[in-house]
Design a protein around this motif. Structure first.
Motif, short mmCIF file in Angstrom:
data_model
loop_
_atom_site.label_atom_id
_atom_site.label_comp_id
_atom_site.label_asym_id
_atom_site.label_seq_id
_atom_site.Cartn_x
_atom_site.Cartn_y
_atom_site.Cartn_z
N PHE A 67 0.83 -1.21 0.00
CA PHE A 67 0.00 0.00 0.00
C PHE A 67 0.87 1.26 0.00
O PHE A 67 0.54 2.25 -0.65
N ALA A 68 1.97 1.22 0.75
CA ALA A 68 2.86 2.38 0.81
C ALA A 68 3.43 2.71 -0.56
O ALA A 68 3.57 3.88 -0.92
N ARG A 69 3.78 1.68 -1.34
CA ARG A 69 4.29 1.92 -2.69
C ARG A 69 3.25 2.64 -3.54
O ARG A 69 3.58 3.55 -4.31
N LEU A 70 2.00 2.24 -3.41
CA LEU A 70 0.94 2.86 -4.21
C LEU A 70 0.70 4.31 -3.81
O LEU A 70 0.27 5.12 -4.63
N LEU A 71 0.95 4.61 -2.54
CA LEU A 71 0.72 5.97 -2.03
C LEU A 71 1.97 6.84 -2.07
O LEU A 71 1.90 8.03 -1.74
N ASP A 72 3.11 6.25 -2.45
CA ASP A 72 4.38 6.97 -2.44
C ASP A 72 4.68 7.45 -1.02
O ASP A 72 4.97 8.62 -0.79
N ASP A 73 4.60 6.52 -0.08
CA ASP A 73 4.74 6.88 1.34
C ASP A 73 5.49 5.77 2.07
O ASP A 73 5.99 4.82 1.46
N SER A 74 5.55 5.88 3.39
CA SER A 74 6.28 4.92 4.21
C SER A 74 5.32 3.89 4.83
O SER A 74 4.24 4.25 5.30
N PRO A 75 5.70 2.61 4.87
CA PRO A 75 4.85 1.58 5.51
C PRO A 75 4.66 1.82 7.00
O PRO A 75 3.72 1.29 7.59
N ASP A 76 5.54 2.61 7.60
CA ASP A 76 5.40 2.90 9.03
C ASP A 76 4.17 3.76 9.32
O ASP A 76 3.78 3.92 10.48
N ARG A 77 3.56 4.30 8.27
CA ARG A 77 2.37 5.15 8.45
C ARG A 77 1.11 4.46 7.95
O ARG A 77 0.11 5.12 7.69
N GLU A 182 -8.92 18.21 10.49
CA GLU A 182 -8.22 17.13 9.81
C GLU A 182 -8.86 16.88 8.44
O GLU A 182 -10.06 17.09 8.25
N LEU A 183 -8.06 16.39 7.49
CA LEU A 183 -8.57 15.97 6.19
C LEU A 183 -8.47 14.45 6.09
O LEU A 183 -7.42 13.87 6.32
N PHE A 184 -9.59 13.84 5.74
CA PHE A 184 -9.71 12.39 5.62
C PHE A 184 -10.14 12.07 4.20
O PHE A 184 -11.24 12.43 3.78
N VAL A 185 -9.26 11.42 3.42
CA VAL A 185 -9.52 11.16 2.00
C VAL A 185 -9.75 9.67 1.77
O VAL A 185 -8.93 8.83 2.16
N ASP A 186 -10.88 9.35 1.13
CA ASP A 186 -11.17 7.98 0.74
C ASP A 186 -10.57 7.75 -0.65
O ASP A 186 -11.07 8.26 -1.65
N ALA A 187 -9.48 6.98 -0.69
CA ALA A 187 -8.77 6.75 -1.95
C ALA A 187 -9.08 5.37 -2.55
O ALA A 187 -8.41 4.93 -3.48
N TYR A 188 -10.12 4.71 -2.03
CA TYR A 188 -10.43 3.34 -2.46
C TYR A 188 -10.62 3.25 -3.97
O TYR A 188 -10.18 2.30 -4.61
N HIS A 189 -11.31 4.24 -4.55
CA HIS A 189 -11.68 4.14 -5.95
C HIS A 189 -10.64 4.75 -6.89
O HIS A 189 -10.88 4.86 -8.11
N SER A 190 -9.51 5.14 -6.33
CA SER A 190 -8.41 5.61 -7.17
C SER A 190 -7.20 4.67 -7.07
O SER A 190 -6.43 4.55 -8.02
N LEU A 191 -7.06 4.00 -5.95
CA LEU A 191 -5.87 3.21 -5.68
C LEU A 191 -5.65 2.14 -6.75
O LEU A 191 -6.51 1.31 -7.00
N ASN A 192 -4.52 2.20 -7.41
CA ASN A 192 -4.07 1.23 -8.40
C ASN A 192 -4.78 1.35 -9.75
O ASN A 192 -4.63 0.48 -10.61
N VAL A 193 -5.54 2.42 -9.95
CA VAL A 193 -6.12 2.67 -11.26
C VAL A 193 -5.93 4.13 -11.67
O VAL A 193 -5.85 4.45 -12.85
N VAL A 194 -5.84 5.02 -10.67
CA VAL A 194 -5.48 6.43 -10.89
C VAL A 194 -4.29 6.72 -9.97
O VAL A 194 -4.45 6.67 -8.74
N PRO A 195 -3.10 6.95 -10.50
CA PRO A 195 -1.94 7.20 -9.63
C PRO A 195 -2.24 8.24 -8.56
O PRO A 195 -2.82 9.28 -8.85
N PHE A 196 -1.84 7.94 -7.32
CA PHE A 196 -2.20 8.80 -6.19
C PHE A 196 -0.99 8.94 -5.27
O PHE A 196 -0.87 8.26 -4.26
N SER A 197 -0.08 9.82 -5.63
CA SER A 197 1.13 10.06 -4.84
C SER A 197 0.86 11.16 -3.83
O SER A 197 0.53 12.29 -4.19
N LEU A 198 1.02 10.85 -2.56
CA LEU A 198 0.80 11.86 -1.52
C LEU A 198 1.78 13.02 -1.66
O LEU A 198 1.43 14.17 -1.39
#
Length: 384
Positions: A67-77, A182-198
């Motif tokens: 999941f971290a790779r898809l988000l361009d983020d760290s697995p620690d988060r 706080e901002l809470f984003v539902d990325a379910y319908h973009s993940l792995n079909v629309v690139p989503f780099s934080l």
């Protein structure tokens, strides 16, 4: 470049060459490695008994890394849970709703968020719903609603009703930061079909929820919550796995939380899903199924479908996620008719949703379009 014909060979148990699975938005097929991994989970449990949890936690770490790779983020988060509702509920339970009794969202959210906020509204929490359409201006309109009474904004990156991409979410985050929300984003319908780099989106300070049931092909039981590195939220809805790292420590007068993902942890879960998820993430890497490559193929599929059906989309192709939503007079009947002809789709209300997947060939798309035209399309219709 992804070759659907070759890729389809890895999905024999879902019989993707024998039927046309345009259910990509609701449930993509799982590669055969997922079946093998699910079997391995059972065998490991039988062999290792309680020691199987060491293996299970390593699989969970692999899923976090995926999941971290898809988000361009760290697995620690990345915190994991069997479904997104658990994570939405934990997030909401950590908000200072007594001091900030206002939540801002849209009228186009998936049921996970929509239903929970409906129930909170019944308990006196102020829920502000901003019209989701048009998606192009949604972020700006949400930002205008944020004030000092706002605890959080909850919004999708891609609208589940019509696949429209919501741009400029950074503007919402900036408004939240100005007012302490706080901002809470539902990325379910973009993940792995629309690139989503934080990083590229400028959303490092946002909370992101999503899962693997759809475009990731992980199957159920693989949801995640990505949280900012410096989060101090203390979920009221918290499980004992949150203190799993040190069970020998005597409880103090204040509930403590473990480091990193443990802050949002639940309790005992079925680790089979993580065996399956880890195997599929590895398969995607081996097949070089990157978000950018999957996006190119998805756009090509959607363009081919729209062209074959003679329809014109309301927004540009690059503003659409992973499916087409086609408004019809009798969607339920059409859905059933297509199934009888070997074309699997899903629908919501009067919207028939056509979701191609990377193992779908252009020949299958043409066949599906022909069947669809013969079933109901007498003249071109616009799709949202």
């Amino acid at each position: 470049m992804i070759n659907p014909e070759e890729l389809a060979k890895h999905y024999t148990r879902f019989r993707v060459t024998e039927r046309i699975l345009l259910t990509g938005h609701s449930h993509q097929a799982w590669p055969d490695v997922a079946f093998e991994a699910q079997q391995q989970a059972w065998l490991d449990a039988a062999e290792l008994v309680d020691d199987v949890w060491d293996e299970a936690f390593e699989k969970a770490n692999e899923v976090r890394r995926g999941f971290a790779r898809l988000l361009d983020d760290s697995p620690d988060r990345i915190a994991l849970a069997p479904n997104t509702h658990e994570l939405v509920a934990r997030f909401l339970s950590a908000l200072p709703l007594k001091k900030r009794p206002r939540l801002i969202t849209t009228d186009g959210e998936f049921h996970t968020i929509r239903r929970q906020l409906d129930r909170l509204a019944e308990e006196g929490i102020e829920i502000v719903r901003v019209p989701a359409d048009p998606a192009a201006t949604l972020a700006e309109r949400l930002a205008q609603k944020v004030d000092d009474r706002t605890a959080a904004v909850l919004v999708s990156a891609v609208l589940y009703t019509n696949a429209h991409i919501v741009p400029h979410l950074k503007a919402v985050l900036e408004a939240c930061e100005r007012h302490g929300a706080e901002l809470f984003v539902d990325a379910y319908h973009s993940l792995n079909v629309v690139p989503f780099s934080l990083k590229k989106e400028g959303l490092e300070r946002a909370y992101i929820v999503g899962g693997g049931y759809k475009y990731c092909q992980l199957g159920p039981g693989n949801a995640f919550l990505r949280f900012p590195a410096d989060t101090t939220l203390r979920p009221v809805f918290t499980g004992w796995f949150s203190e799993f790292t040190d069970l020998s420590k005597a409880p103090s007068g204040r509930v403590e939380y473990g480091p990193g993902p443990a802050r949002f942890a639940g309790a005992t879960y079925d680790f089979t899903s993580h065996y399956r998820g880890a195997a599929v993430f590895k398969f995607f890497e081996e097949q070089k199924l990157t978000p950018s490559e999957l996006r190119v193929l998805s756009q090509r599929h959607i363009e081919a479908l729209a062209s074959a059906l003679g329809i014109e989309t309301e927004v540009a192709l690059h503003e659409i996620g992973g499916f087409l939503a086609l408004r019809t007079r009798d969607t339920k009947r059409l859905h059933k008719s297509l199934r009888e002809h070997g074309v699997w789709t899903d629908y919501r209300g009067d919207a028939l949703r056509l979701g191609p997947a990377p193992y779908i060939t252009e020949e299958q798309l043409d066949e599906a379009a022909n069947i669809l035209r013969e079933s109901v399309i007498a003249s071109p219709r616009k799709t949202p």
